[in-house]
Design an enzyme around this catalytic site. Structure first.
Site, short mmCIF file in Angstrom:
data_model
loop_
_atom_site.label_atom_id
_atom_site.label_comp_id
_atom_site.label_asym_id
_atom_site.label_seq_id
_atom_site.Cartn_x
_atom_site.Cartn_y
_atom_site.Cartn_z
N GLY A 8 0.76 -1.20 -0.24
CA GLY A 8 -0.09 0.00 0.04
C GLY A 8 0.87 1.16 -0.09
N LEU A 159 -0.31 9.81 12.05
CA LEU A 159 0.11 11.09 11.47
C LEU A 159 -1.19 11.81 10.85
CD1 LEU A 159 -0.23 10.83 7.93
CD2 LEU A 159 1.60 9.35 8.38
N ALA A 160 -1.00 13.03 10.89
CA ALA A 160 -2.21 13.74 10.29
C ALA A 160 -1.63 14.24 8.76
CB ALA A 160 -2.63 15.01 10.89
N CYS A 272 -10.38 9.67 7.54
CA CYS A 272 -10.29 8.80 8.96
C CYS A 272 -11.46 9.08 9.63
CB CYS A 272 -8.85 9.06 9.46
SG CYS A 272 -7.56 8.64 8.64
N PHE A 273 -11.68 10.37 10.12
CA PHE A 273 -12.75 10.47 11.12
C PHE A 273 -14.09 9.73 10.96
CE2 PHE A 273 -10.57 14.65 13.01
CZ PHE A 273 -9.57 14.02 13.71
N LYS A 335 -8.46 19.94 4.37
CA LYS A 335 -7.73 20.92 5.37
C LYS A 335 -6.61 21.53 4.35
CE LYS A 335 -4.73 18.95 7.98
NZ LYS A 335 -4.10 17.93 9.17
P1 NAD Z 1 -4.44 5.26 0.18
O1 NAD Z 1 -5.73 4.84 -0.53
O2 NAD Z 1 -3.72 6.30 0.22
O3 NAD Z 1 -3.62 3.92 0.04
C1 NAD Z 1 -3.80 2.51 0.08
C2 NAD Z 1 -3.06 2.05 -1.22
O4 NAD Z 1 -3.34 0.57 -0.89
C3 NAD Z 1 -3.79 2.17 -2.42
O5 NAD Z 1 -2.67 3.04 -3.25
C4 NAD Z 1 -4.25 0.78 -3.25
O6 NAD Z 1 -3.90 0.93 -4.29
C5 NAD Z 1 -3.23 -0.17 -2.33
N1 NAD Z 1 -3.96 -1.36 -2.17
C6 NAD Z 1 -5.01 -1.78 -1.69
N2 NAD Z 1 -5.16 -3.31 -1.89
C7 NAD Z 1 -3.94 -3.47 -2.12
C8 NAD Z 1 -3.44 -4.89 -2.19
N3 NAD Z 1 -3.97 -5.89 -2.16
N4 NAD Z 1 -1.84 -5.10 -2.61
C9 NAD Z 1 -1.17 -3.84 -3.04
N5 NAD Z 1 -1.64 -2.71 -2.61
C10 NAD Z 1 -3.08 -2.80 -2.48
O7 NAD Z 1 -5.09 5.01 1.96
P2 NAD Z 1 -4.04 5.80 3.25
O8 NAD Z 1 -4.94 7.08 3.43
O9 NAD Z 1 -2.77 5.65 3.12
O10 NAD Z 1 -4.76 4.88 4.29
C11 NAD Z 1 -4.51 3.44 4.37
C12 NAD Z 1 -4.82 3.02 5.75
O11 NAD Z 1 -4.18 3.76 6.96
C13 NAD Z 1 -6.23 3.18 6.17
O12 NAD Z 1 -6.77 2.11 6.89
C14 NAD Z 1 -6.54 4.38 6.90
O13 NAD Z 1 -7.61 4.50 7.72
C15 NAD Z 1 -5.17 4.26 7.78
N6 NAD Z 1 -4.67 5.73 8.28
C16 NAD Z 1 -4.85 6.59 7.30
C17 NAD Z 1 -4.40 7.97 7.76
C18 NAD Z 1 -4.58 9.06 6.90
O14 NAD Z 1 -4.06 10.34 7.43
N7 NAD Z 1 -4.61 9.00 5.21
C19 NAD Z 1 -3.55 8.04 8.75
C20 NAD Z 1 -3.71 6.93 9.75
C21 NAD Z 1 -4.23 5.77 9.60
C1 UDX Z 2 -6.73 12.56 11.40
C2 UDX Z 2 -5.89 12.54 12.91
O1 UDX Z 2 -5.61 13.78 13.52
C3 UDX Z 2 -4.75 11.58 12.62
O2 UDX Z 2 -4.20 11.47 14.09
C4 UDX Z 2 -4.94 10.36 12.20
O3 UDX Z 2 -3.87 9.61 12.09
C5 UDX Z 2 -5.81 10.41 11.01
O4 UDX Z 2 -6.87 11.40 11.02
P1 UDX Z 2 -6.29 14.06 9.51
O5 UDX Z 2 -7.80 13.74 8.99
O6 UDX Z 2 -5.33 13.70 8.29
O7 UDX Z 2 -5.80 13.37 10.76
O8 UDX Z 2 -6.29 15.52 9.92
P2 UDX Z 2 -6.73 16.56 11.02
O9 UDX Z 2 -5.80 17.45 11.38
O10 UDX Z 2 -7.17 15.54 12.16
O11 UDX Z 2 -8.00 17.17 10.66
C6 UDX Z 2 -9.40 16.39 10.21
C7 UDX Z 2 -10.46 17.44 9.92
O12 UDX Z 2 -10.77 18.11 11.17
C8 UDX Z 2 -9.91 18.54 8.85
O13 UDX Z 2 -11.11 18.60 8.04
C9 UDX Z 2 -9.71 19.71 9.85
O14 UDX Z 2 -9.90 20.90 8.86
C10 UDX Z 2 -10.95 19.48 10.75
N1 UDX Z 2 -10.46 20.19 12.17
C11 UDX Z 2 -9.25 19.84 12.61
C12 UDX Z 2 -11.46 21.07 12.64
O15 UDX Z 2 -12.37 21.51 12.06
N2 UDX Z 2 -11.20 21.85 13.68
C13 UDX Z 2 -9.90 21.60 14.28
O16 UDX Z 2 -9.74 22.29 15.49
C14 UDX Z 2 -8.89 20.70 13.90
#
Ligand code: NAD
Ligand code: UDX
EC number: 1.1.1.22
Length: 481
Positions: A8, A159-160, A272-273, A335
């Site tokens: 991924g 991470l955010a 995520c949220f 954001k």
């Molecule tokens: P994303 O969609 O950006 O990336 C996921 C990737 O996985 C895609 O590129 C997809 O093609 C690939 N994929 C799917 N199935 C696959 C397979 N079988 N083999 C190889 N590749 C495959 O998603 P993301 O934002 O990176 O999130 C991934 C996970 O992390 C989710 O569970 C999410 O909830 C969690 N997460 C996301 C964030 C964030 O800020 N985006 C933060 C913390 C946790």
């Molecule tokens: C969130 C969590 O913060 C992070 O720890 C987790 O790993 C993934 O989900 P992210 O969604 O990337 O991260 O951004 P975040 O900064 O949390 O903001 C989420 C949303 O809340 C955005 O739309 C932001 O604009 C909004 N927000 C944030 C508010 O409306 N008010 C605030 O005070 C803070």
């Protein structure tokens, strides 16, 4: 040399592995994905995601000990530690649709690991998953194991977006959950040693598997709950003449509450949220805890209410009709400092405005026209599936135009909606914007970016979330009848 493979290459897999490669020169890191275009972008000068500082980190390690590849099976079979960072979207069909996590991608990754592995592996859950997923994954792996030993760890990512590199360099904590057996503890130690290359030991927390899985869902639910709490108060501020910024400041001064995450807004977005709270709600329901499920559901209800009452403010202040009127939308990303539009409140606001037949002109410094058109045409929850599985070219919404300049977007408009808190929106020449707009000219600030008093001096009618109302707005309905 320890070999790590991450399945991924998305918003989490890409930046996380790039930072591991940077901080651990003696580890070889391969990031693999089924999306050919995504991997090609990681190997090019135009990375697939915009994240401050990311390009610099990737450039330092790519080709040295960081590799991006579509050769999923080869890298998985060679790795000692396999991170799984694939999508875990909300299910759109069948049992638990609209709530439960869809583990299709996770399960197919696990089955592939079982198929190609020839040596013992540590498999790390990086994706956010329902509590007890490790048990299911363990079953898939051990029932297909051919004598190979698998240790499953949960290492959720906190991470955010927009601050991913900063967060990865200096995390509040790294959480590692594992089995409480000698092999489990050994696997936890092996992963701990990777992070210990740059994270102080007291910030690396180890727990049992289920605590680690649940902590991630709980952390996101708590963060979102703070935003819904302040947004709920913002509605009361508008009704009473209190100022939400002042209230949040005063409340946040209590050290037990703290000042962060108390910015009232048009609603939270992001991948995520909402997804993780829905997931939490579903798990509570499945465990016979409807009261707990309803408690968390309310966080999402308030978020939906916040977006719809923003649209109501726009329509009701403009004489209850925006049909055929040009409305400029500044900011589409969920954001600032990201081009990510997943679950951005801008989608619901724009759909609301289109529902009242407005013509929308959108400007966002990082989001392309193609992405905006896809988002506005897509069904709820379809966005979180790998890009190549999404509908290819949806029919463009013709009432929507996308520009690359805020002044162009606002020219001739009746109203301006600020939906993302990009720094550049604070510095725009609003007098110039006013001159080129229809009168009366409205600004609806969904992010408390502008100084309402300064804009009123220019001549605008201004609505700012949770701030004392413009006299113009006082007699207009605040919520849809
Ligand atoms: P994303 O969609 O950006 O990336 C996921 C990737 O996985 C895609 O590129 C997809 O093609 C690939 N994929 C799917 N199935 C696959 C397979 N079988 N083999 C190889 N590749 C495959 O998603 P993301 O934002 O990176 O999130 C991934 C996970 O992390 C989710 O569970 C999410 O909830 C969690 N997460 C996301 C964030 C964030 O800020 N985006 C933060 C913390 C946790
Ligand atoms: C969130 C969590 O913060 C992070 O720890 C987790 O790993 C993934 O989900 P992210 O969604 O990337 O991260 O951004 P975040 O900064 O949390 O903001 C989420 C949303 O809340 C955005 O739309 C932001 O604009 C909004 N927000 C944030 C508010 O409306 N008010 C605030 O005070 C803070």
């Amino acid at each position: 040399m320890v070999k790590i493979c991450c399945i991924g290459a998305g918003y989490v897999g890409g930046p996380t592995m790039a930072v591991i490669a940077l901080k651990c020169p003696s580890i070889e890191v391969a990031v693999v994905d089924i999306s050919v275009t995504r991997i090609a972008a990681w190997n090019s000068d135009q990375l697939p995601i915009y994240e401050p500082g990311l390009e610099d980190v990737v450039k330092q390690c790519r080709g040295r000990n960081l590799f991006f590849s579509t050769d999923v099976e080869e890298h998985v079979s060679e790795a000692d530690i396999i991170f799984v960072s694939v999508n875990t979207p909300t299910k759109t069909r069948g049992l638990g649709a609209g709530k439960a996590a869809d583990l299709t991608y996770w399960e197919s990754a696990a089955r592939m690991i079982a198929d190609v592995s020839k040596s013992n592996k540590i498999v790390v859950e990086k994706s956010t998953v329902p509590v007890k997923t490790a048990e299911a994954i363990e079953k898939i792996l051990t029932h297909n194991s051919k004598g190979i030993n698998y240790q499953i760890l949960s290492n959720p990512e906190f991470l955010a977006e927009g601050t991913a590199i900063e967060d990865l360099f200096n995390p509040d904590r790294v959480l590692i959950g594992g089995r409480e057996t000698p092999e489990g503890r050994k696997a936890v130690q092996a992963l701990k040693e990777v992070y210990a290359n740059w994270v102080p030991e007291d910030r690396i927390i180890t727990t049992n598997l289920w605590s680690a899985e649940l902590s991630k869902l709980a952390a996101n639910a708590f963060l979102a709950q703070r935003i819904s709490s302040v947004n709920a108060i913002s509605a009361l501020c508008e009704a009473t003449g209190a100022n939400v910024a002042e209230v949040a400041f005063a409340v946040g001064k209590d050290t037990r509450i703290g000042p962060k995450f108390l910015n009232a807004s048009v609603g939270f977005g992001g991948s995520c949220f909402q997804k993780d709270i829905l997931n939490l709600v579903y798990i509570c329901e499945c465990n016979g805890l409807p009261e707990v499920a309803n408690y968390w559901k309310q966080v999402i209800k308030i978020n939906d209410y916040q977006k719809s009452r923003f649209v109501t403010r726009v329509v009701s202040s403009m004489f209850n009709t925006i049909a055929g009127k040009k409305i400029a939308v500044l900011g589409f990303a969920f954001k600032k400092d990201t081009g990510d539009t997943r679950e951005t409140p801008a989608i619901d606001v724009c759909k609301g405005l289109l529902g009242d037949k407005a013509k929308i002109s959108i400007y966002d410094p990082q989001v392309t026209e193609d992405q905006i058109q896809r988002d506005l045409a897509m069904n709820k929850f379809d966005w979180d599936h790998p890009l190549h599985l999404q509908p290819m070219s949806p029919t463009a919404v013709k009432e929507v135009s996308v520009t690359w300049d805020a002044y162009e977007a606002t020219r001739g408009a009746h109203g301006v909606c600020i939906l993302t808190e990009w720094d550049e929106f604070r510095k725009l020449d609003y007098a110039k914007i006013y001159e080129n707009m229809q009168k009366p000219a409205f600004v609806f600030d969904g992010r408390n970016v502008v100084d309402p008093e300064k804009l009123r001096e220019i001549g605008f009618i201004v609505y700012s979330i949770g701030k004392p109302l413009d006299p113009w707005l006082k007699d207009m309905p605040a919520v849809a009848a």
